[in-house]
Design an enzyme around this catalytic site. Structure first.
Site, PDB file in Angstrom:
ATOM      1  N   TYR A  37     -12.304  -7.158   6.412  1.00  0.00           N
ATOM      2  CA  TYR A  37     -11.129  -7.221   5.538  1.00  0.00           C
ATOM      3  C   TYR A  37     -10.668  -8.672   5.474  1.00  0.00           C
ATOM      4  O   TYR A  37     -10.499  -9.319   6.513  1.00  0.00           O
ATOM      5  CB  TYR A  37      -9.982  -6.338   6.050  1.00  0.00           C
ATOM      6  CG  TYR A  37      -8.737  -6.523   5.216  1.00  0.00           C
ATOM      7  CD1 TYR A  37      -8.580  -5.832   4.022  1.00  0.00           C
ATOM      8  CD2 TYR A  37      -7.762  -7.438   5.578  1.00  0.00           C
ATOM      9  CE1 TYR A  37      -7.470  -6.056   3.212  1.00  0.00           C
ATOM     10  CE2 TYR A  37      -6.645  -7.666   4.778  1.00  0.00           C
ATOM     11  CZ  TYR A  37      -6.509  -6.968   3.600  1.00  0.00           C
ATOM     12  OH  TYR A  37      -5.417  -7.186   2.796  1.00  0.00           O
ATOM     13  N   LYS A  67      -0.807 -15.843   9.280  1.00  0.00           N
ATOM     14  CA  LYS A  67       0.023 -14.930  10.073  1.00  0.00           C
ATOM     15  C   LYS A  67       0.826 -15.602  11.197  1.00  0.00           C
ATOM     16  O   LYS A  67       1.938 -16.033  10.967  1.00  0.00           O
ATOM     17  CB  LYS A  67      -0.848 -13.806  10.633  1.00  0.00           C
ATOM     18  CG  LYS A  67      -1.379 -12.887   9.523  1.00  0.00           C
ATOM     19  CD  LYS A  67      -2.122 -11.715  10.108  1.00  0.00           C
ATOM     20  CE  LYS A  67      -2.743 -10.821   9.087  1.00  0.00           C
ATOM     21  NZ  LYS A  67      -1.868  -9.806   8.530  1.00  0.00           N
ATOM     22  N   TYR A 117       0.807  -1.223   0.000  1.00  0.00           N
ATOM     23  CA  TYR A 117       0.000   0.000   0.000  1.00  0.00           C
ATOM     24  C   TYR A 117       0.842   1.276   0.000  1.00  0.00           C
ATOM     25  O   TYR A 117       0.661   2.146   0.839  1.00  0.00           O
ATOM     26  CB  TYR A 117      -0.964   0.007   1.202  1.00  0.00           C
ATOM     27  CG  TYR A 117      -1.625  -1.326   1.423  1.00  0.00           C
ATOM     28  CD1 TYR A 117      -2.566  -1.801   0.512  1.00  0.00           C
ATOM     29  CD2 TYR A 117      -1.281  -2.126   2.513  1.00  0.00           C
ATOM     30  CE1 TYR A 117      -3.142  -3.042   0.676  1.00  0.00           C
ATOM     31  CE2 TYR A 117      -1.858  -3.371   2.682  1.00  0.00           C
ATOM     32  CZ  TYR A 117      -2.783  -3.823   1.765  1.00  0.00           C
ATOM     33  OH  TYR A 117      -3.346  -5.044   1.943  1.00  0.00           O
ATOM     34  N   ASP A 129     -12.794 -16.066   9.560  1.00  0.00           N
ATOM     35  CA  ASP A 129     -11.446 -15.671   9.152  1.00  0.00           C
ATOM     36  C   ASP A 129     -10.669 -15.288  10.414  1.00  0.00           C
ATOM     37  O   ASP A 129     -10.831 -14.196  10.945  1.00  0.00           O
ATOM     38  CB  ASP A 129     -11.536 -14.496   8.164  1.00  0.00           C
ATOM     39  CG  ASP A 129     -10.172 -13.969   7.749  1.00  0.00           C
ATOM     40  OD1 ASP A 129      -9.158 -14.370   8.362  1.00  0.00           O
ATOM     41  OD2 ASP A 129     -10.117 -13.130   6.825  1.00  0.00           O
TER      42      ASP A 129
HETATM   43  N1  PMP Z   1      -7.779 -11.936   6.569  1.00  0.00           N
HETATM   44  C1  PMP Z   1      -7.467 -11.110   7.574  1.00  0.00           C
HETATM   45  C2  PMP Z   1      -8.436 -10.975   8.726  1.00  0.00           C
HETATM   46  C3  PMP Z   1      -6.279 -10.391   7.569  1.00  0.00           C
HETATM   47  O1  PMP Z   1      -5.999  -9.552   8.575  1.00  0.00           O
HETATM   48  C4  PMP Z   1      -5.387 -10.566   6.480  1.00  0.00           C
HETATM   49  C5  PMP Z   1      -4.061  -9.818   6.397  1.00  0.00           C
HETATM   50  N2  PMP Z   1      -4.038  -8.549   6.884  1.00  0.00           N
HETATM   51  C6  PMP Z   1      -5.742 -11.443   5.446  1.00  0.00           C
HETATM   52  C7  PMP Z   1      -6.943 -12.109   5.526  1.00  0.00           C
HETATM   53  C8  PMP Z   1      -4.841 -11.658   4.253  1.00  0.00           C
HETATM   54  O2  PMP Z   1      -3.693 -12.324   4.630  1.00  0.00           O
HETATM   55  P1  PMP Z   1      -2.344 -12.187   3.757  1.00  0.00           P
HETATM   56  O3  PMP Z   1      -1.885 -10.775   3.903  1.00  0.00           O
HETATM   57  O4  PMP Z   1      -1.401 -13.182   4.387  1.00  0.00           O
HETATM   58  O5  PMP Z   1      -2.684 -12.540   2.360  1.00  0.00           O
END
Ligand code: PMP
Length: 427
Positions: free
Chosen positions: A143, A273, A15, A244
């Site tokens: 997100y 993560k 970004y 998620d």
């Molecule tokens: N879902 C959530 C809740 C996230 O916080 C993130 C990453 N910020 C993602 C999906 C996407 O993961 P990545 O950046 O490893 O592709």
């Protein structure tokens, strides 16, 4: 051209603009909770490299696991071959996640884990002959990643992807949960989502949400009863529930998974993560036996996804070490101590005229400003005060490694105060 000049001219960062990039700092070493920058400054990590580095950096146990696996084999195709690091990891994930999640897809990033979850939900209904169930439902302010299906379930208006709106599949969006974590639960909160389900469940394959913490969509901490009610509604309306937990998984909210706040078992769960303690790119999508079986009934009889780096053994070995390390420590106490200290030390900012809101949960502290933060300016002040914190929009937030000491947390909260004083005070 020095490193930073080359970087500025040639390298994309998350970004940022290629025309007017934000300042970027070169890291030369990272150890424990400290990051050393090329100019010699040492900063306390307030970000865990975006929710991931829960044990800090350069951890001997994780290094050892990576080296041992490297000396054996670092990658092998997962098509037709398997290996112990993946098997051990999947046993752990099945045992630790909410009950019923018995089948694991090992993806290579969080966004891919979300793509996989969405494809599983769509293929599940398609294989039942219910091809009309081909839309998702998501709360606003969500997100889920930057790839196309993931973008399509992010907040469609205020989210980061509204630019691509016309190229994204249109899904259903409910208002974001309003009852905050810690407030008295208001069951009306979920009424608009129920109305959408009532009217459209025939075309909805799954509800996707980030349980308890809406992360990149605003760092909003909401009431876990919302998630529980969503589970009941999904059952009532024959819709799958995708949780998620890419950001919240592995202890960040004070429970191992955010679903554990209300003992919810989703049909599909995404992890990423912190799964490797932030060492390697690895993610996972778990699903129930019912979903796994449904996906593979009828034609084509297989789940249609298979990335090259699926089940990377090096990443799996480190994930195993990271999970063992987490469980071997009193992580609940560590997270709770961070929570208590962040809550106490950030409280005085509530009175600051430029501050809109303070919220804390687990090892997460959020200061929402009334106006957008000047990232370049405030980050300079943070670094001068010994802290690595990366704000976005109106949000200054920290999610330090669980190994952060009392002193580390104080460095972070003092830096936040100094940054706000320096960049928001009337001159
Ligand atoms: N879902 C959530 C809740 C996230 O916080 C993130 C990453 N910020 C993602 C999906 C996407 O993961 P990545 O950046 O490893 O592709």
């Amino acid at each position: 051209m020095n490193n930073i000049e080359f970087d500025k001219r040639h390298i994309w960062h998350p970004y940022t603009s290629s025309i007017n990039p934000l300042p970027c700092y070169e890291v030369v070493h990272a150890e424990g909770t400290k990051i050393t920058l090329a100019d010699g400054s040492v900063v306390v990590d307030g970000m865990s490299s975006w929710w991931a580095a829960i044990h800090g950096y350069n951890h001997p146990k994780l290094n050892e696991a990576a080296k041992a696996q490297l000396d054996n084999f670092s990658h092998i195709m997962f098509g037709g071959l398997t290996h112990e690091p993946a098997i051990v990891l999947c046993k752990k994930l099945i045992a630790l996640t909410p009950s019923g999640l018995n089948r694991v897809f090992l993806a290579d990033s969080g966004s891919v884990a979300v793509e996989v979850a969405i494809k599983m939900a769509l293929q599940y209904w398609a294989c039942q002959g219910r091809t009309e169930k081909n839309r998702l439902l998501a709360p606003r302010n969500g997100y889920h990643g930057d790839t196309f299906a993931a973008m399509s379930v992010c907040d469609p208006i205020n989210g980061m992807h509204s630019l691509f709106k016309n190229s994204l599949i249109e899904h259903f969006f409910a208002p974001a949960p309003q009852t905050r974590y810690g407030q008295k639960w208001n069951p009306d909160d979920v009424a608009p989502l129920q109305e959408l389900l009532e009217a459209n469940h025939h075309s909805i394959a799954a509800l996707i949400l980030e349980p308890v913490v809406q992360g990149a969509g605003g760092m909003r901490l909401y009431h876990p009863e919302y998630v529980k009610t969503c589970r009941q509604l999904c059952d009532q309306y024959d819709v799958l529930l995708i949780c998620d937990e890419i950001a919240t998984g592995f202890g960040r909210t004070g429970k191992l998974f955010a679903c554990d706040h209300v003992q919810v078992s989703p049909d599909i769960m995404c992890l990423g993560k912190a799964i490797t303690g932030g060492y390697m790119s690895l993610a996972a999508t778990l699903c129930s036996d019912t979903v796994a079986q449904g996906v593979c009934e009828g034609s084509p009889g297989v789940f249609m996804h298979g990335p090259t780096f699926m089940g990377n053994p090096l990443a799996c070995a480190v994930a195993n070490a990271s999970i063992d390390l987490l469980l071997s420590r009193n992580w609940q106490q560590e997270v709770n101590d961070i929570y208590q200290q962040l809550t106490q030390e950030l409280a005085s900012l509530q009175k600051h005229p430029a501050v809109a809101d303070i919220r804390t949960l687990g090892a997460i502290g959020v200061v929402e400003m009334k106006q957008a933060v000047d990232v370049a300016k405030i980050q300079r002040v943070f670094i001068e005060n010994g802290a690595w914190i990366r704000p976005f929009g109106k949000l200054i937030y920290v999610m330090p490694p669980f190994t952060a000491s009392k002193q580390d947390i104080t460095v972070l909260t003092q830096a936040i105060k100094a940054g706000i004083e320096a960049t928001f005070s009337p001159s």
